[in-house]
Design an enzyme around this catalytic site. Sequence first.
Site, mmCIF file in Angstrom:
data_model
loop_
_atom_site.group_PDB
_atom_site.id
_atom_site.type_symbol
_atom_site.label_atom_id
_atom_site.label_comp_id
_atom_site.label_asym_id
_atom_site.label_seq_id
_atom_site.Cartn_x
_atom_site.Cartn_y
_atom_site.Cartn_z
ATOM 1 N N LYS A 39 0.817 -1.208 0.000
ATOM 2 C CA LYS A 39 0.000 0.000 0.000
ATOM 3 C C LYS A 39 0.855 1.264 0.000
ATOM 4 O O LYS A 39 0.456 2.277 -0.547
ATOM 5 C CB LYS A 39 -0.969 -0.040 1.180
ATOM 6 C CG LYS A 39 -2.010 -1.147 0.995
ATOM 7 C CD LYS A 39 -2.799 -1.412 2.242
ATOM 8 C CE LYS A 39 -3.740 -0.281 2.539
ATOM 9 N NZ LYS A 39 -4.606 -0.612 3.698
ATOM 10 N N GLY A 50 -8.620 -5.793 5.393
ATOM 11 C CA GLY A 50 -9.674 -6.115 6.354
ATOM 12 C C GLY A 50 -9.674 -5.203 7.571
ATOM 13 O O GLY A 50 -10.158 -5.586 8.631
ATOM 14 N N GLY A 51 -9.143 -3.973 7.418
ATOM 15 C CA GLY A 51 -9.163 -2.988 8.512
ATOM 16 C C GLY A 51 -8.148 -3.264 9.612
ATOM 17 O O GLY A 51 -8.158 -2.591 10.640
ATOM 18 N N HIS A 76 -16.039 6.855 2.568
ATOM 19 C CA HIS A 76 -15.321 5.815 1.830
ATOM 20 C C HIS A 76 -16.110 5.575 0.551
ATOM 21 O O HIS A 76 -17.224 5.070 0.596
ATOM 22 C CB HIS A 76 -15.229 4.537 2.681
ATOM 23 C CG HIS A 76 -14.641 3.362 1.937
ATOM 24 N ND1 HIS A 76 -13.507 2.712 2.350
ATOM 25 C CD2 HIS A 76 -15.045 2.724 0.813
ATOM 26 C CE1 HIS A 76 -13.233 1.725 1.499
ATOM 27 N NE2 HIS A 76 -14.159 1.707 0.562
ATOM 28 N N GLU A 107 -10.145 2.109 -3.999
ATOM 29 C CA GLU A 107 -10.803 2.740 -2.853
ATOM 30 C C GLU A 107 -10.287 4.166 -2.670
ATOM 31 O O GLU A 107 -9.071 4.399 -2.702
ATOM 32 C CB GLU A 107 -10.534 1.932 -1.571
ATOM 33 C CG GLU A 107 -11.133 0.535 -1.611
ATOM 34 C CD GLU A 107 -11.058 -0.193 -0.263
ATOM 35 O OE1 GLU A 107 -11.873 -1.099 -0.053
ATOM 36 O OE2 GLU A 107 -10.199 0.148 0.572
ATOM 37 N N ASN A 121 -7.789 -2.913 -4.333
ATOM 38 C CA ASN A 121 -7.999 -4.319 -3.992
ATOM 39 C C ASN A 121 -8.044 -5.115 -5.283
ATOM 40 O O ASN A 121 -8.918 -4.901 -6.124
ATOM 41 C CB ASN A 121 -9.281 -4.495 -3.189
ATOM 42 C CG ASN A 121 -9.144 -3.918 -1.786
ATOM 43 O OD1 ASN A 121 -8.067 -3.965 -1.194
ATOM 44 N ND2 ASN A 121 -10.212 -3.361 -1.256
ATOM 45 N N ARG A 172 -8.970 -7.954 -6.476
ATOM 46 C CA ARG A 172 -9.784 -9.172 -6.335
ATOM 47 C C ARG A 172 -11.247 -8.768 -6.426
ATOM 48 O O ARG A 172 -11.564 -7.584 -6.467
ATOM 49 C CB ARG A 172 -9.536 -9.777 -4.962
ATOM 50 C CG ARG A 172 -9.818 -8.749 -3.864
ATOM 51 C CD ARG A 172 -9.745 -9.328 -2.473
ATOM 52 N NE ARG A 172 -9.606 -8.318 -1.453
ATOM 53 C CZ ARG A 172 -10.589 -7.695 -0.841
ATOM 54 N NH1 ARG A 172 -11.838 -7.955 -1.166
ATOM 55 N NH2 ARG A 172 -10.360 -6.792 0.078
ATOM 56 N N ARG A 221 -24.272 -6.590 5.564
ATOM 57 C CA ARG A 221 -23.496 -7.786 5.916
ATOM 58 C C ARG A 221 -24.027 -8.286 7.248
ATOM 59 O O ARG A 221 -23.942 -7.589 8.259
ATOM 60 C CB ARG A 221 -22.015 -7.456 6.096
ATOM 61 C CG ARG A 221 -21.319 -6.939 4.855
ATOM 62 C CD ARG A 221 -19.803 -6.980 5.075
ATOM 63 N NE ARG A 221 -19.111 -6.216 4.057
ATOM 64 C CZ ARG A 221 -17.794 -6.237 3.881
ATOM 65 N NH1 ARG A 221 -17.031 -6.982 4.675
ATOM 66 N NH2 ARG A 221 -17.222 -5.513 2.940
HETATM 67 P P1 ADP Z 1 -7.737 -2.057 4.477
HETATM 68 O O1 ADP Z 1 -6.664 -2.515 3.536
HETATM 69 O O2 ADP Z 1 -7.624 -2.660 5.824
HETATM 70 O O3 ADP Z 1 -9.090 -2.114 3.863
HETATM 71 P P2 ADP Z 1 -7.762 0.817 3.987
HETATM 72 O O4 ADP Z 1 -6.527 1.559 3.629
HETATM 73 O O5 ADP Z 1 -8.713 0.545 2.882
HETATM 74 O O6 ADP Z 1 -7.371 -0.524 4.729
HETATM 75 O O7 ADP Z 1 -8.516 1.589 5.158
HETATM 76 C C1 ADP Z 1 -9.605 1.014 5.844
HETATM 77 C C2 ADP Z 1 -10.527 2.107 6.365
HETATM 78 O O8 ADP Z 1 -9.807 2.977 7.260
HETATM 79 C C3 ADP Z 1 -11.077 3.024 5.293
HETATM 80 O O9 ADP Z 1 -12.254 2.520 4.708
HETATM 81 C C4 ADP Z 1 -11.321 4.306 6.059
HETATM 82 O O10 ADP Z 1 -12.531 4.258 6.758
HETATM 83 C C5 ADP Z 1 -10.197 4.321 7.078
HETATM 84 N N1 ADP Z 1 -9.041 5.120 6.609
HETATM 85 C C6 ADP Z 1 -7.964 4.657 5.932
HETATM 86 N N2 ADP Z 1 -7.083 5.656 5.674
HETATM 87 C C7 ADP Z 1 -7.596 6.791 6.210
HETATM 88 C C8 ADP Z 1 -7.158 8.163 6.308
HETATM 89 N N3 ADP Z 1 -5.998 8.570 5.804
HETATM 90 N N4 ADP Z 1 -7.977 9.034 6.952
HETATM 91 C C9 ADP Z 1 -9.147 8.627 7.488
HETATM 92 N N5 ADP Z 1 -9.612 7.364 7.440
HETATM 93 C C10 ADP Z 1 -8.859 6.443 6.806
HETATM 94 P P1 ADP Z 2 -13.830 -5.812 1.025
HETATM 95 O O1 ADP Z 2 -12.540 -5.036 1.006
HETATM 96 O O2 ADP Z 2 -14.039 -6.775 -0.092
HETATM 97 O O3 ADP Z 2 -14.980 -4.966 1.299
HETATM 98 P P2 ADP Z 2 -13.035 -6.864 3.558
HETATM 99 O O4 ADP Z 2 -12.066 -5.763 3.762
HETATM 100 O O5 ADP Z 2 -14.100 -7.076 4.565
HETATM 101 O O6 ADP Z 2 -13.761 -6.800 2.199
HETATM 102 O O7 ADP Z 2 -12.199 -8.208 3.354
HETATM 103 C C1 ADP Z 2 -12.800 -9.342 2.778
HETATM 104 C C2 ADP Z 2 -12.319 -10.583 3.427
HETATM 105 O O8 ADP Z 2 -10.970 -10.777 3.119
HETATM 106 C C3 ADP Z 2 -12.410 -10.574 4.931
HETATM 107 O O9 ADP Z 2 -12.691 -11.875 5.338
HETATM 108 C C4 ADP Z 2 -11.018 -10.152 5.361
HETATM 109 O O10 ADP Z 2 -10.739 -10.674 6.627
HETATM 110 C C5 ADP Z 2 -10.181 -10.767 4.276
HETATM 111 N N1 ADP Z 2 -8.990 -9.980 3.917
HETATM 112 C C6 ADP Z 2 -8.952 -8.811 3.264
HETATM 113 N N2 ADP Z 2 -7.677 -8.422 3.049
HETATM 114 C C7 ADP Z 2 -6.886 -9.377 3.577
HETATM 115 C C8 ADP Z 2 -5.472 -9.578 3.672
HETATM 116 N N3 ADP Z 2 -4.610 -8.706 3.175
HETATM 117 N N4 ADP Z 2 -5.028 -10.682 4.290
HETATM 118 C C9 ADP Z 2 -5.892 -11.570 4.800
HETATM 119 N N5 ADP Z 2 -7.222 -11.455 4.730
HETATM 120 C C10 ADP Z 2 -7.732 -10.375 4.137
HETATM 121 MG MG MG Z 3 -9.698 -1.117 2.177
#
Ligand code: ADP
Ligand code: ADP
Ligand code: MG
Length: 461
Positions: free
Chosen positions: A116, A164-165, A208, A275, A289, A291, A337
Amino acid sequence: MLKRVLIANRGEIALRVLRACRELGIETVAAYSEADAEALHVQLATEAVCIGPAQAAESYLNQNALLTAALATGCDGIHPGYGFLSENADFSDACGAAGLAFIGPSGDAIRKAGSKSAARELMRSAGVPVTPGSNGPVSSVEEALAAAEAVGYPVLLKASAGGGGRGIRRCGSGKDLPAAYAGAKAEAAACFGNDEMYLEKLVLRPRHVEVQILADRQGHTVYLGDRDCSVQRRNQKLLEEAPAPGLSLELRQAMGRAAVRAAEAVGYEGAGTVEFLLDGENFYFMEMNTRIQVEHGVTELVTGVDLVRQQLRIASGLPLDFRQEDVRIQGCALECRVNAEDPSRDFCPCPGKVEFLHFPGGAGVRVDSCLYNGCTLSPYYDSLAAKVLAHGTTRLEAIRKMRRCLEEFTLEGFPTNAELSYEILFHPVFVRGRCTTAFLEEHLPELLDFSRRVGEREDEV
Ligand code: ADP
Ligand code: ADP
Ligand code: MG
């Protein structure tokens, strides 16, 4: 067209992939763990192969077991679903080396998008706006402090390999930073086996908004509109919708074009999601993402495009059979969900046996779930029990339909978050389409309190 596809996943997405294959006349092989022997997709597949014990590391993440199963059963492709190996560049390469089509992008594209922190740099050079943050990874507390000073607090520390946050920590000042850094790093090491960190300015109360893209091997990339996934708890999505409410056509198009540039910058192929954080009229790239996404169904409902079918076509070498100007967004779709989570215990996962199940139906309703009466939702994997989707000609119609769906939805055996989603569907901020990513946590006490009052009233009757 591919002839036989190994499904390297489980749960509702395995079933979703199986259905698309069957409609295309493609045979399926379910690669399942010992915990999933009774799973619905295992029963429906052309053939099923047990690939190992319940622990994902020994089954759904076991590349050799999956490749061996695919070759032994005469498959010509592997669909990785989401999670597990879906964003694993080495697995994509290994499939190719074994003569199997990986239904997703090349290892090279996954590598470029997958880190990332590196993706941020790549996007910046491709003219896609990114949030202010560290230039590349930060490899010590000192570097993180310097980067945070430069962009200004508050900041987010994020794992380069995150998903996955997880591996994300908020940090309001230099005092908090060492602890946040250590916490995020430890979580990233545990979840992703990679503790590289980077840093972004925390955007306060953003939305988002993400864009669905499809790219074929012939060099065509299109976007299929946007989705709003601002209703989140602990950075995890709960309720999603398409299209994102209230955006001007100009903003939508700008985000769509930026997503196409992002995909082209990494040499993308297949279905993917870009995103963004939306702050007023400004949007910033957050991650790509590589996938199929959990919430892809809302895009399918408003565009009429079957995204998994498109994935299979693209991996078979076929060109996209429509152009950007053919994409039309019709009405509005919502997804809830439904997770096996206990609202009275801080929403901790609580899977178990399904004692009784009834899903809603009717016009414009779709339920994606692998559950059936009497089955057990395994504690080994994520707690997603069902995705309930509703499509209306207007947003209000979709909201009303979703309320009706959740009134009908019955799942006995373990608690879920369905009642919380139901309350959200009545909240004025949500109904007006004004949710930011802060909405759910800010309003959680009142939403839960209301649920409790309704529960009490029902008890009285
Ligand atoms: P993941 O790979 O775990 O999905 P993301 O980078 O997509 O991580 O971030 C997950 C969530 O965290 C986003 O949907 C958003 O709500 C929050 N987020 C991520 N980056 C920022 C940022 N710079 N400022 C505010 N919120 C953020
Ligand atoms: P989306 O980004 O599709 O909205 P989620 O962030 O909820 O969905 O992730 C989808 C599924 O994949 C979840 O079960 C999450 O735990 C898993 N997941 C997402 N990113 C990763 C990762 N980098 N490594 C392992 N599991 C992941
Ligand atoms: Mg994300």
